[in-house]
Every structure is written in structure tokens, then in C-alpha cells.
Design a protein around this motif. Sequence first.
Motif, PDB file in Angstrom:
ATOM      1  N   GLY A 147       4.990  16.937   2.672  1.00  0.00           N
ATOM      2  CA  GLY A 147       5.797  17.373   1.542  1.00  0.00           C
ATOM      3  C   GLY A 147       7.283  17.260   1.760  1.00  0.00           C
ATOM      4  N   SER A 205      11.166  -0.340  -1.012  1.00  0.00           N
ATOM      5  CA  SER A 205      11.646   0.624  -2.018  1.00  0.00           C
ATOM      6  C   SER A 205      12.173  -0.139  -3.217  1.00  0.00           C
ATOM      7  N   LYS A 213       9.274  11.738   1.435  1.00  0.00           N
ATOM      8  CA  LYS A 213       8.699  11.035   0.299  1.00  0.00           C
ATOM      9  C   LYS A 213       7.581  10.099   0.759  1.00  0.00           C
ATOM     10  N   ASN A 214       6.669   9.779  -0.161  1.00  0.00           N
ATOM     11  CA  ASN A 214       5.604   8.837   0.139  1.00  0.00           C
ATOM     12  C   ASN A 214       6.205   7.468   0.460  1.00  0.00           C
ATOM     13  N   LYS A 215       5.572   6.736   1.375  1.00  0.00           N
ATOM     14  CA  LYS A 215       6.059   5.434   1.781  1.00  0.00           C
ATOM     15  C   LYS A 215       5.239   4.332   1.130  1.00  0.00           C
ATOM     16  N   THR A 216       5.934   3.234   0.788  1.00  0.00           N
ATOM     17  CA  THR A 216       5.265   2.031   0.329  1.00  0.00           C
ATOM     18  C   THR A 216       5.488   0.960   1.385  1.00  0.00           C
ATOM     19  N   THR A 250       0.855  -1.177   0.000  1.00  0.00           N
ATOM     20  CA  THR A 250       0.000   0.000   0.000  1.00  0.00           C
ATOM     21  C   THR A 250       0.894   1.230   0.000  1.00  0.00           C
ATOM     22  N   ASP A 251       0.461   2.268  -0.687  1.00  0.00           N
ATOM     23  CA  ASP A 251       1.236   3.498  -0.789  1.00  0.00           C
ATOM     24  C   ASP A 251       0.655   4.541   0.161  1.00  0.00           C
ATOM     25  N   GLU A 252       1.450   4.934   1.151  1.00  0.00           N
ATOM     26  CA  GLU A 252       1.020   5.937   2.121  1.00  0.00           C
ATOM     27  C   GLU A 252       1.457   7.317   1.639  1.00  0.00           C
ATOM     28  N   VAL A 253       0.488   8.187   1.397  1.00  0.00           N
ATOM     29  CA  VAL A 253       0.769   9.530   0.898  1.00  0.00           C
ATOM     30  C   VAL A 253       1.138  10.436   2.064  1.00  0.00           C
ATOM     31  N   ASN A 254       2.269  11.107   1.964  1.00  0.00           N
ATOM     32  CA  ASN A 254       2.706  12.049   2.995  1.00  0.00           C
ATOM     33  C   ASN A 254       2.264  13.447   2.599  1.00  0.00           C
ATOM     34  N   THR A 255       1.445  14.045   3.416  1.00  0.00           N
ATOM     35  CA  THR A 255       0.902  15.377   3.097  1.00  0.00           C
ATOM     36  C   THR A 255       1.842  16.511   3.492  1.00  0.00           C
TER      37      THR A 255
END
Length: 485
Positions: free
Chosen positions: A223, A239, A226-229, A216-221
Motif C-alpha cells: 500500500g 510508466s 504504487k503498483n508497478k508495470t 504485466t501489472d505487479e500489484v503491491n500489497t
Amino acid sequence: MLRRLLLKQASASRHLLSTKTPQSTSHPLLHKHLLFSSSSQSQTPQSTSVEHVDDADNNQASSTISIDRSCLYNPPAHSHEPTTDSELVKHLKDVIKFRGGPISVAEYMEEVLTNPKFGFYITRDVFGAGGDFITSPEVSQMFGEMVGIWAMCLWEQMGQPEKVNLVELGPGRGTLMADLLRGASKFKSFTESLHINMVECSPVLQKLQHQNLHCTDEVNTGGSVKNKTISTLAGTPVSWHASLEEVPSGLPTIIIAHEFYDALPVHQFQRASRGWCEKMVDVAEDSSLRFVLSPQPTPATLYLMKRCKWAAKEEVEKLNHIEICPKAMDLTHIIAKRISSDGGGALIIDYGLNGIVSDSLQAIRKHKFVNILDAPGSSDLSAYVDFPSIRHSAQEVSEDISVHGPITQSQFLGSLGINFRVEALLQNCTYEQAESLRTGYWRLVGEGEAPFWEGPDEETPIGMGTRYSAMAIVNKKQGIPVPFQ
């Protein structure tokens, strides 16, 4: 009057050429031509000679200059004739024509397997029953589980560090890593220390790995980060990288290279009357691809000389063919340097020899052997791994490194407890599942045809237990890894 003017212009032109000719040898192209002057006829670049003849007014000695055209681009010949060549074959022929001569087997192999547009590994899923070959992780979940036990044991020998890079080179579909994480998911202290790094150049396989690791891709708001997988199989971050050099350093590292070395491009050499000559790929008169021998030593000859120094003189003298893999040597240097500086170890499992490899390069399409030059890009190319070359390459790097093995895959898996694992799995499964487990177990540790098989002869399981070998490269601080004691 006009005649005298023309004669003066001609004389001035000749004078200009004669005064510039000595300086022209410093030009890179003309200097290259002088280097070729001692070469054989087949290696001499095309040149155009301009001869200056004496006239009645100026009795000068004649001189000759040569213009080297070998570095000029020659566009492919235009033809209206239909062609059945694939885009990759056209590309290979253009490369050969642009070079002005044949390419090495290693260059051919690299283009066929990893060309960014047409490469065999880049454009498709080549694994499993529906692909071109089946690897051990695709045979049974037990393979990935046993590799997970090895990694966990090494982690304990390292002192159970809180953060570890777990790297897999050429992860295929991600089956091995998925089975490893499932098997280790109950050991939270181990899985929580892991950061998974998949070294994969194929976008198609990256997507499959993402899927099979249940990412699952965790979006980091914020900024700033980086977004985590995250792999939900064990809650570990994942990664992807194009090469091992891209994997961040500074953490203890465990590297898994299963059936990765066998796909690295090899150079082939053949003994001839003038000594060892490299085998090359060229375009024949009928426009087909063919093998030829180099008329002169090639850059890869330096690696050949290095490999021969590592072998006994008698071993080399009895061979008429030798394969070497410079990229395997260079990759081993990178692995050994990382382990020396950061700690950890590497596990290499592949098919190969505990000695110099003679002539092993093969092409496999839909589980069958085919001609190496037949329909490039539609078959997998692989060669035996030269395990002594890996050992010597690692030992060159640092005295902090120790190399263990090779031992057979059967010994490796058996020592890690695969026998107990299959017995445990057989207690809670259906008849069909039991047959699949027995078949998978034999393929992993058996030798030759399975004696218990009652199905069609063409589907008889063939054991890989002695055809595949395991080798470990570790930091000496951690002692001897299991099961190489």
C-alpha cells in the motif's frame, strides 16, 4: 400631481446615470471597450448606446454610455433544420461563436487532433496499413533497433549510469520502443538501468502500447508503493504520462521524439499590404468553415518576430507565407532544461526543413491528401518541422547544451549500421520475409521509388531516406553523440 411625481422620478434616474457614468470606465468590460476604440471596424465589439436628452426642467448636456457585450455568452441559434455537422464541427463553430470571431490555425489543429472527446489521436488507432499513415517503426523492426543502438551509445558516453529515464514522446502503438527493447535485451547492464516513460495523451494508444510492450501489472500489497508495470521484453518498468513535465526529474534522461514535432500546432502567417497577417479559421455565411486573415496583430506575432530574427533578412523577404510553431519552441526549452540539469540527450527524427517553413500544413486520410477543413477530426494534420527553430530554442536555454544536425535519416541509419543489420537478417529468412526486408530497408534509407520493385505500380515503395532528418540535443559533458561526429 401624478405628472409631477413621474417627472421627478425620471429626473432622479437621469441624475443617477450621469453621476455613475465617469466611474463606469473603471469597470473591466468598459475599459476593454475603450481599448477597442482604436481598432478596425471588424474588431469593434457590439455595444448598445443609451442617449440622455435634456428635459424642460433641467437643461443638461446630453451624454452617452456604451455597454460592452463582447464577453457575454451567446447561446447557439436554435434551429429545427437537419444538420450533417459532426460533434467536433459543432464544437468548433461554438468556440468561434463564443469567442466572437475566428480562431487561429493552431487552435483549430489542436482541437482536431487532441480534443478530449473527438480528437483524431484520442479516439482511434491511426497507424499502420489499416490506419491513415505508416511511420518508420511500422515499416521495419530495423528502425527501432537502430534508435536503440543510438540510445545505448549515448548511455555509454554518459558513463553508463545505473538509472536512466528513457522517454518517448508520442509513442504511437509502441512499436519503436518494443523493437528497441527486443534489440537491446541481450545488453543487460543497459536494459536494467532503464525506466521507460511513455508520454501519451490517448487512452486508446496507451492500451496498445501496454499490449505491444508485453506489459504485466505487479500489484503491491503493502500500500505504500504504487503498483508497478513491467515490460517483459527486457524486464524494464514502464510508466505513462500526459506530458514531459510529468516525467520525474533527477535522473539522466534520454528522450526520443520520432514524428512528434510535426503534429504540434502551427500558426500560419500571410504577407498582405498591411504586413504579416495571421491566417484564421472562421464560419462562412453558408455555415461552412473558411480561412480569413486577422485585421490586427495577434499574440503569435511575437513568436513570428522572434523566428524572423533567427533568419537572414533575404530569406524572410522572399516569402509570402510563414509557419511558426510556438509549442515546438516551448517543448524544446523543456527538453533542453531537463538535459542541462539532469544530463542525457534527445533524438528528434521528423520530416522538415533546415530553414524557415513557408506553407506546409497538410491533412492525410487513408494515406491520401485531403482538404485541411474537410471533415475535421477524420484526418491527420501535420506540418514540416523547422529544425533551425529547434536549434535556436535549445541554445537559448543553457551554454551546457549542444545541438547537432540535422542529417538525413539515410545518413543517420547508415552510420549506425543498418546495412549490416539487413544483411544479417537476410541470411535466415524465407523468400517472402526477404522481400519484406528489402522493401522496408528501401523505405527507410532510399530516395524516391524503389528500382527493384516488380509489383503493382500503386504499391511501389517510396524511400524516406532524404525526406526525414535527425537532430540531437545533448549535454556537452557527454561529447558529440554518434553519428553526428
